[in-house]
Each structure stands twice: as C-alpha cells, then as structure tokens.
Design a protein around this motif. Sequence first.
Motif, short mmCIF file in Angstrom:
data_model
loop_
_atom_site.label_atom_id
_atom_site.label_comp_id
_atom_site.label_asym_id
_atom_site.label_seq_id
_atom_site.Cartn_x
_atom_site.Cartn_y
_atom_site.Cartn_z
N PRO A 271 0.70 -1.13 -0.24
CA PRO A 271 0.09 -0.32 -0.26
C PRO A 271 0.67 0.77 0.00
O PRO A 271 1.83 1.31 0.76
CB PRO A 271 -0.34 -0.23 1.09
N ASP B 30 0.54 5.97 -0.43
CA ASP B 30 0.27 7.18 -0.79
C ASP B 30 0.50 7.63 -1.94
O ASP B 30 0.25 9.24 -2.33
CB ASP B 30 0.26 8.30 0.30
N VAL C 218 -7.35 -4.11 -8.93
CA VAL C 218 -7.43 -3.20 -7.63
C VAL C 218 -8.70 -4.16 -6.73
O VAL C 218 -8.58 -4.08 -5.89
CB VAL C 218 -7.97 -1.83 -8.60
N GLU D 5 -9.08 -6.91 -5.86
CA GLU D 5 -8.90 -7.75 -5.43
C GLU D 5 -8.01 -7.34 -3.73
O GLU D 5 -7.03 -7.91 -3.18
CB GLU D 5 -7.95 -9.08 -6.10
N GLY D 6 -7.61 -6.88 -4.37
CA GLY D 6 -6.96 -5.34 -3.26
C GLY D 6 -5.07 -5.52 -3.09
O GLY D 6 -4.76 -5.36 -2.50
N GLU E 265 -2.92 -1.09 -3.98
CA GLU E 265 -4.63 0.09 -3.33
C GLU E 265 -3.36 1.38 -3.73
O GLU E 265 -1.92 1.57 -3.18
CB GLU E 265 -4.63 -0.75 -2.02
N ALA F 248 -14.38 -0.60 -7.03
CA ALA F 248 -13.45 -1.67 -6.31
C ALA F 248 -12.98 0.25 -5.71
O ALA F 248 -12.70 0.29 -4.97
CB ALA F 248 -12.02 -2.21 -6.69
N ALA F 249 -12.40 0.74 -7.31
CA ALA F 249 -12.27 2.18 -6.32
C ALA F 249 -13.08 3.16 -5.27
O ALA F 249 -12.37 3.95 -4.17
CB ALA F 249 -11.71 2.28 -7.56
N ARG G 254 -15.22 1.98 -3.12
CA ARG G 254 -14.93 0.68 -1.65
C ARG G 254 -14.22 1.27 -0.77
O ARG G 254 -14.01 1.47 0.62
CB ARG G 254 -14.87 -0.36 -2.25
N ARG G 255 -13.30 1.46 -2.04
CA ARG G 255 -11.44 1.97 -1.16
C ARG G 255 -11.18 3.18 -1.30
O ARG G 255 -9.99 3.79 -0.75
CB ARG G 255 -10.27 1.37 -2.11
N GLY G 256 -12.06 3.91 -2.07
CA GLY G 256 -11.80 5.59 -1.63
C GLY G 256 -10.65 6.48 -2.49
O GLY G 256 -9.69 7.03 -2.14
N SER G 257 -10.72 5.43 -3.64
CA SER G 257 -9.62 5.85 -4.72
C SER G 257 -9.98 6.12 -5.71
O SER G 257 -11.13 6.54 -5.93
CB SER G 257 -9.32 4.50 -5.27
#
Length: 287
Positions: A60, A62, A78, A80-81, A84, A124-125, A127-130
């Motif tokens: 992960p 930033d 993405v 499947e995590g 990130e 997916a993005a 859900r993950r805030g991307s």
Amino acid sequence: MLGWSEHTSGQLGEALRRLGLPGPVQAWSRRPPGAGAAARDLAAGIHWQAGDLGSLVLPPSDLPVLSLGPLDAFAAAVAEGRIEAPRLIAFGSTSRHAKATSPDPQERALAGRLVRAEEQLFEAAARRGSLVFLLRPTLVWGMGRDATLSRVVARVRRQPRLPLPLDAPGRRQPVHALDLAALALRLLRAPASVAGAYDLPGGETLAFGEMLGRALRAGAPGARPLSLPWWLLRPGALLPGPWRGPLSRLARDLVFDDTPARALLGWSPRGFQPVPADFPERPEAPV
C-alpha cells in the motif's frame, strides 16, 4: 514512488520515457528491459522489477499508480486489493464502443471485457476511496509500435506496390502516443474533481484512406501502393478470420467526442501530420 505496470515494448511506455517521468519510479513488467536499457532507465530514476498484473502485489502506498497494461488484469488486481493507491490512472480503449457490434465474435468479446473491466475498476476504487482516471484512446500512432499504421508502413516498405484501400471513407481520429503520455503525467496531480472516464481521440478527423496515405508518404515515401477500391473488400467482412472486423469498418465512422476531456483535462491533441520519425524501422512489425 509511482507504480508503473506495462509491457516494456509498449508505445505508451516509450512515450513516457521520452517525456521524462517524475522520479523515482518503481516499474513492473512481465519482461523488464535488458541490462543496457535498464541501466539507462535507472539513471533516469526508473527502477524495474519483473511482475505480472495477474499476480502482482504492491505494498500500500500514498503515491499514484499508472497502468499501461491490460485493463481487465489491472481492474482485477485493484478489486482483489493487490494494488492499493489513492490515485489510479489506467488506459482502456474506444474499442469498447467501436467493436461492440462487430461481426467478429472475438472483437465483440473484447468490447465486453473492456466494459466489464471499467465497471469493476470504478466499483473497486469507490469501495477503497481511490480516484480513477480512465483514458480511452482511439487509434494510437507515433512511436512505430502500433499494430495498425506502423504495421501497414512496414509491410509497404517490403512490398512497395501493395494494394490498399486508399479510398476507404470511414472517418478516423488517430491520436499520438506522446499526447497521451503528456496527459497521463498531468493527471498525476490533477484535481480530484476531474476524475472519471474519458474518450481521447486525436486532434483531426479524416477518412481512413487519407490516413493511410499520409502515413505512407511519411514512413514509406518511395513506395507506390496500388489503390484498391474499398468496396471490393466488403465481402471479406462476411468471412471468418482476423480481418472480418477491420474490413467491416472501412466505411464506418469511428468518431468520438472529446469535449469533456478538453474542458476538464485540458486535452488538446495534435492533428495527424506524421513525419518519418513517427515510423522508425524496427526488426519486425509489432503484434
């Protein structure tokens, strides 16, 4: 550090190298460049590792991730995590529109995969805030690695009197790889408010036959290909085979609206005025 996933032979990767990536950059490819090229890239701040989007797991971060690889594989990573990042920049294709109704089942399947990959990536993005910046180029040219114009130019260099449909009327909007690479670099710092999906045609709309003619005048100036009336090729669109889809589009306009990209991203691509350097000779035509 920017994550960069691509095929090392890709034209967009070459365009990014030419423009200069903000380093240091961690880059992954199924086939990293050889020692000499890797050393040159390292001097420019690009650190290569072997990795395939089907199994790649990134720590992960930033920092943004830029994908030049297959969109479906990137979207799955993405979802499947395994990848990130707060900002994801990926390339799709206007083929999701153009090939959706192709007579070739393989092309229709490609269009379907692109649509599903886009949906999966955005879901997916979310859900993950991307943030996602999904770029859909039209026919890409300019680095001598594309599978359309460069392939034709390479063939005509070997066969200067090759018959070609130089009167085919279907309109096209070829886009230069350097314009796409420049936009991708700007998106590394673009405001979150402009995240989304964008069609990216080139700056000029012209007939397929005229596009071929200009490419040949630049890349094979001594050749004199024969003009084959495009309608003589129409029966080929009814037969199974790899040319079924392309032949069915010789008279079809593949024209896309770039108004959102121009308004929100500052997209201002060049017209189609190729020069010899846009079609460098290579050992073999790209696949």
